[in-house]
Design an enzyme around this catalytic site. Structure first.
Site, PDB file in Angstrom:
ATOM      1  CG  ASP A 523      12.625  19.358  13.358  1.00 35.91           C
ATOM      2  OD1 ASP A 523      12.409  20.235  14.159  1.00 35.91           O
ATOM      3  OD2 ASP A 523      13.604  18.810  13.374  1.00 35.91           O
ATOM      4  CG  ASP A 831      16.856  17.293  11.630  1.00 32.95           C
ATOM      5  OD1 ASP A 831      16.986  17.995  12.395  1.00 32.95           O
ATOM      6  OD2 ASP A 831      16.619  17.505  10.414  1.00 32.95           O
ATOM      7  CG  ASP A 835      16.088  18.782  17.186  1.00 32.82           C
ATOM      8  OD1 ASP A 835      15.960  20.165  17.437  1.00 32.82           O
ATOM      9  OD2 ASP A 835      16.166  18.686  15.870  1.00 32.82           O
TER      10      ASP A 835
END
Length: 1115
Positions: A523, A831, A835
């Site tokens: 990310d 997070d 996901d």
């Protein structure tokens, strides 16, 4: 796979890493001509690539195939299949209980207002400071008892009984919290205690070989005392008994220490942090600190650990859809207070996966259920053991372990070595018995041990027992029961050290799998960046606000609409600080940045929200990249506000408001706003746009709550209000961390939901993209472009992708699948709740400890506690260290095995006796198994590990480098020790001492040299592929301590424990000979490392003819 094939977009310098063979772990960067790629062998029960989601049949099959002489110890840290079945049985029982209650409710008449299981409803009974009892609270939620809730005055009345304010929560004072815990219990449940030291001692004693040795020792003790008297006759039997007891105690202590480490780590995993409202402020506390009466905000990705009840007429969806749902559990029992589109999955308690709608007629929520969508507040009504979830967890909380692929493979290696050792031991037993009964075995003074018709029965039995003891001891040394446990040792050590490096391991197998990672899909926000967001640029209409908080440039109407959209269309909040200073802001980093900007513009958060009635909320959607809210103002006007990704919101706008309040068409100005967005993105700013739409009140669904809940907010013909740029600076050191990964052959890919230009700017800043020249498709690609490709095209393109912008969680999942199909070992950071599918699909899922939702953490294998990409790189280092340390131990242990077995077999066949006694072999076993594992399995990672390509997923455990090293050492040791055994009595410091003394001196010299060879070879095993084996050795205090203890104990055994160990004191010349012979292993190892080895693994070379033969037969 060739080096260039693995990393197609590397520079020539970077390819040096790819073509450099990982000699320590034996990584081959190519496949020899005509050689097939590694594939899973269905006939090999130990060939399990993944234990993460392995079927129970596979796990049961390898256990049945293992040669195990001590199952309780061998399988101590593997998954307990029987307990897993018992756990699932208990789950089914509790689920059936919930289903019975549900079925009883369904049989009640729909028109009845009292849905009760009992015949009557009692009034609330005061308890201490509260006007309702623990029993009434617990039964109300457990039985979905609406009658009791109604009698309490519904949610507001119940809050009054619990002395709770639904807006500001409980006071949070220590006395109040203590009073609530005393009255209603704490949010904890009793855990089953781990095994105590005595249990481990019992397990260690269960080893079949040690039991046989103890029986033999007792028999030898009895015969010795009978024939030689108590004073002299107890030595042989007593020595073996003491040696066996020592092995058992050391084994039990080692296992017990590892167990305590795992218990501490499990406690860290259970201690979830969550947000609550106390005293009007949002605070983060431990899940254990929640009390009855607390008001807890829930959002997608949160865990319900209490029971919940509705406070407003809001539709609640409960259930599990057919698609992926990875959710946060409710932390206790309770009642819903307020919220929108909150969806709960109750399958963990009821076993039902269908969607069940909930409203004020059925408002109860249970602990252990999961938030699937939306957000809201809940009032806690039951905690800990007073919930069904607490009862369930109390009954199944004992950890049942988990095996890793490396453990399974090592069990296969141990089984193979054990079979060889067992065969050798049986052969030695047969040879020694034949020689003994044929009169070819002699005593130390040269006399024959057995003469038919003359030797007494007691002497005959004593001789046979000695032979059996020797054979069993060979089995003890040869069967490496400690080999699979070495994995546990190094994993426990690594897990403890990784905690210090801000990484909490949830799944053991992730430690070793990280050593094989070839790519990391990371990310952007919070991982590569600091997640400290601030609004640094703002446009209202076409006018740039400088500074962004300069509200003087805007007319009151425009300013009012912007502030209205900020205050109402948010999941964050603004509240007074404790010290009475500036206000505090809570929410996600993006929400906090926007709310802080609103405060600077003059926003009165509570006043604006109190004047508006929220009609419907469309939560932020990761696919649409925006969220909206419909609200009714005090003058009855209806406004629909949208907020989200700038280019997507602007695309839905038909007009924009100028700073003077005038409304103007956006058709001719879209290029301007696109330029503004691109300009911000190039500065690595996150672009967010605000828009609204005035709506006709008559068109708002108002027939009933269900109609309103199904209302889809209009997303077209919007009026653009403002565009802001939010700065989230890169983390310090992230560029160095990315370079370290690249040099280690691990490709870093950035997958973000941000604008493609923002993603590109951050990637250049972090070093993920080398230059603008690289920023071409498909190196940099949008999620929507990737998802439209066919599966075959995605697999081809995935290898080349470095940056993916405007990606959804489903795009990340598609990328992970494509990379894995292409042969990559994929690590994924995430997070958000959405996901979770990608985290679960990846070989290693890495969730964020600070910004990560509980759903993401629950789906991950490792939690990065500081959300820092540099910590991810440290995990890679530790992963490679685990694999390397295990291989060091294997090399060391196999060398000892080969040398001990060959020496004993040759000596037994040629002379009828072996130079090493049972006590001496048990000491060698202690050095080899427990002390050797402690010394080598706890080597810290070095920079050298990150200058090599990743470990192949199916690389052989014993590499050609290891075969070369152990072959050289084993041949040397066997040659030296056999020479000493057959010709040692001719040494000038031994001969002329009489036959018996010469034999004792020679055997002691053989034993001493053998042990010292292992001590010196332990240094060689530290660096299997490096000439300098001493680098960093003084920093490993445990290694130096174990070496020192081993040497000191060896001196004590030789010089002071002669009766116990069947040795005699050695003079200085013989000590020097022993040391010099052991010392030769150092230069020998250095020279040996100059010998080249073939690239094709030895196992492939040996098995290649068999595979071809099998293929030809099957053809």
């Amino acid at each position: 796979m060739t080096g260039s094939g693995m990393f197609p977009d590397r520079s020539p310098n970077q390819r040096l890493v790819e073509t450099h063979r990982d000699v320590e772990v034996g990584l081959d960067d190519g496949v020899a001509d005509g050689e097939e790629e590694d594939e899973v062998n269905p006939d090999d029960p130990f060939d399990i690539g993944h234990t993460k989601n392995a079927p129970p049949e596979s796990l049961r099959r390898w256990r049945q195939a293992a040669l195990v002489l001590n199952a309780s110890r061998r399988f101590r840290y593997t998954l307990d299949l029987k307990k897993e079945e018992e756990k699932e049985h208990r789950r089914r029982m509790i689920r059936s209980h919930a289903q019975v209650i549900r079925a009883a409710l369904l049989f009640k008449l729909a028109g009845q207002r009292e849905l009760v299981l009992g015949a009557s409803v009692s009034s609330p009974t005061p308890t201490g400071d509260y006007d309702i009892s623990l029993e009434q609270l617990s039964s109300m939620t457990r039985d979905n008892n609406m009658a009791t809730l109604e009698r309490c005055g519904f949610v507001k009345g119940l809050a009054g009984l619990l002395n709770t304010n639904l807006d500001i929560g409980v006071s949070g004072e220590d006395a109040d919290l203590l009073s609530r815990r005393n009255a209603f219990g704490s949010n904890t449940y009793p855990y089953k205690k781990g095994k105590g030291f005595w249990s481990f001692l019992w397990d260690a004693w269960q080893d079949l070989t040690l039991v046989i040795l103890i029986i033999a020792a007792i028999a030898s003790l009895a015969l010795g005392i009978k024939t030689e008297g108590l004073k002299e006759g107890w030595y042989d039997g007593g020595s073996i008994t003491f040696a066996v007891v020592l092995v058992i105690i050391v084994t039990a202590v080692s296992d017990y220490r590892q167990s305590l480490q795992f218990q501490n780590l499990n406690e860290e995993k259970r201690n979830i942090q969550l947000e609550i409202i106390r005293g009007g402020r949002r605070e983060k506390i431990s899940i254990y600190d929640i009390v009855v009466g607390d008001v807890v905000p829930l959002k997608i990705g949160d865990q319900v650990s209490m029971n919940l009840i509705f406070l407003e007429q809001v539709t609640l969806l409960v259930g599990l859809s057919d698609s992926y749902y990875f959710l946060i559990k409710v932390p206790a029992d309770g009642i819903f207070v307020s919220g929108h589109s909150l969806a709960i999955d109750e399958s963990s308690m009821t076993g039902e996966s269908k969607i069940v709608h909930k409203d004020k007629k059925a408002p109860f929520l249970m602990a252990g259920c999961k938030v699937a969508d939306g957000f809201g507040n809940m009032l806690v009504t039951g905690v800990g053991i007073n919930t069904e979830w607490g009862l369930l967890m109390a009954s199944i909380s004992e950890d049942t372990g988990e095996e890793t692929p490396l453990q399974v493979r090592l069990n296969g290696v141990a089984t193979f070595i054990g079979m060889v050792g067992l065969s050798v031991a049986i052969s030695v037993l047969a040879v020694l018995l034949v020689r003994f009964f044929t009169g070819n075995t002699k005593n130390e003074d040269g006399t024959v041990q057995f003469i038919r018709g003359k030797t007494s029965m007691s002497h005959t039995v004593d001789g046979v027992i000695e032979i059996v003891t020797i054979a069993v001891t060979i089995v003890v040394v040869a069967v490496p029961e400690g080999l699979p446990l070495a994995v546990t040792l190094t994993l426990a050590y690594s897990m403890r050290k990784m905690m210090a490096d801000k990484a909490l391991v949830r799944r053991l197998s992730a430690c070793e799998t990280m050593g094989s990672a070839t790519t990391i899909c990371s990310d952007k926000t919070g991982t590569l960046t600091l997640n400290q967001m601030t609004v640094v640029e703002a446009y209202a209409g076409k006018a740039k606000l400088d500074p962004p908080s300069n509200s003087a440039l805007m007319q009151p109407e425009l300013l009012s609409l912007i502030i209205e959209g900020i205050a109402v269309n948010t999941t964050g909040s603004v509240f007074p600080s404790k010290d009475g200073g500036n206000v505090e802001v809570s929410g996600s980093p993006t929400e906090k940045a926007i709310l802080s900007w609103g405060v600077k513009l003059g926003m009165k958060f509570d006043a604006i929200r109190s004047e508006a009635i929220v009609l419907h909320v469309s939560p932020f959607n990761s696919e649409k990249k925006r969220g909206g809210v419909a609200l009714q103002l005090s003058n009855a006007d209806v406004h629909i506000h949208w907020k989200g990704a700038a280019e997507m919101v602007v695309a839905s706008c038909t007009h924009y408001l100028k700073t003077d309040g005038g409304l103007k068409s956006i058709d001719n100005e879209k290029s301007f706003f696109k330029g503004v967005i691109d300009q911000m993105a190039e500065k690595s700013l996150r672009c967010v746009a605000f828009a609204y739409k005035p709506y006709d009140k008559e068109k708002v669904p108002n027939t009933n709550e269900e109609e309103l809940a199904k209302w889809v907010l209009p997303e077209d013909s919007l009026v653009l209000l403002a565009v802001v740029g939010i700065k989230d600076p890169c983390r310090p050191g992230v560029k160095d961390a990315v370079k370290l990964c690249t040099d280690a052959g691990v490709k870093v890919r950035m997958v973000t939901g941000d604008n493609i230009q923002t993603a590109k700017a951050i990637a250049l800043e972090c070093g993920i993209l080398a230059s603008d020249i690289d920023a071409t498709e498909p190196t940099i690609i949008e999620g929507k472009t990737f998802r439209t490709l066919s599966e075959e095209e995605r697999e081809k393109v995935a290898k080349r992708i470095t940056v993916m912008g405007r990606s959804s969680p489903s795009d990340k999942l598609l990328l992970v699948r494509a990379l894995r199909k292409g042969g990559d070992v994929v690590a994924v950071t995430g997070d958000g709740t959405n996901d979770a599918p990608a985290l679960n699909e990846a070989d290693i899922g890495l969730s964020m400890g600070i910004a990560g939702t509980e759903v993401a953490k629950e789906s991950s294998d490792i939690i990065i506690l500081d959300d820092n990409f540099a910590s991810v790189v440290k995990v890679v280092r530790w992963g490679r260290s685990v694999y390397a340390n295990i291989q060091k131990f294997i090399q060391f242990q196999l060398t000892v095995n080969v040398a001990a077995l060959v020496i004993n077999v040759v000596a037994a066949i040629s002379s009828g006796s072996i130079p090493l006694t049972a006590v001496q072999l048990l000491w060698v076993n202690l050095i080899m198994d427990t002390l050797g594992a402690l010394a080598l399995a706890t080597e810290p990672p070095t920079d050298h590990l990150m200058r090599r390509a990743p470990v192949g997923r199916r690389e052989p455990l014993i590499t050609n480098i290891m075969w070369r090293n152990l072959g050289i050492q084993a041949v040397y040791q066997v040659a030296v020790l056999l020479l000493l055994n057959f010709y040692g009595r001719n040494l000038p410091f031994i001969k002329d001492n009489g036959w018996e003394q010469e034999t004792k001196l020679k055997n002691t010299l053989v034993f001493n040299t053998f042990v010292l060879c292992q001590v010196f070879n332990e240094f060689n095993s530290r660096k299997p592929d490096q000439v300098n084996v001493f680098k960093g050795v003084t920093k490993n205090h445990l290694f130096m301590g174990i070496i020192s203890v081993t040497v000191v104990l060896q001196i004590v055994i030789i010089e002071f424990l002669g009766k116990f160990s069947s040795t005699v004191r050695l003079n200085w010349p013989l000590w020097i000979i022993s040391i010099l012979l052991g010392l030769v292993s150092w230069p020998l190892a250095a020279v040996g490392k100059l010998i080249p080895v073939p690239r094709t693994p030895l196992s492939k070379i040996v098995l290649k003819p068999f595979r071809r033969f099998r293929r030809s037969r099957s053809a």
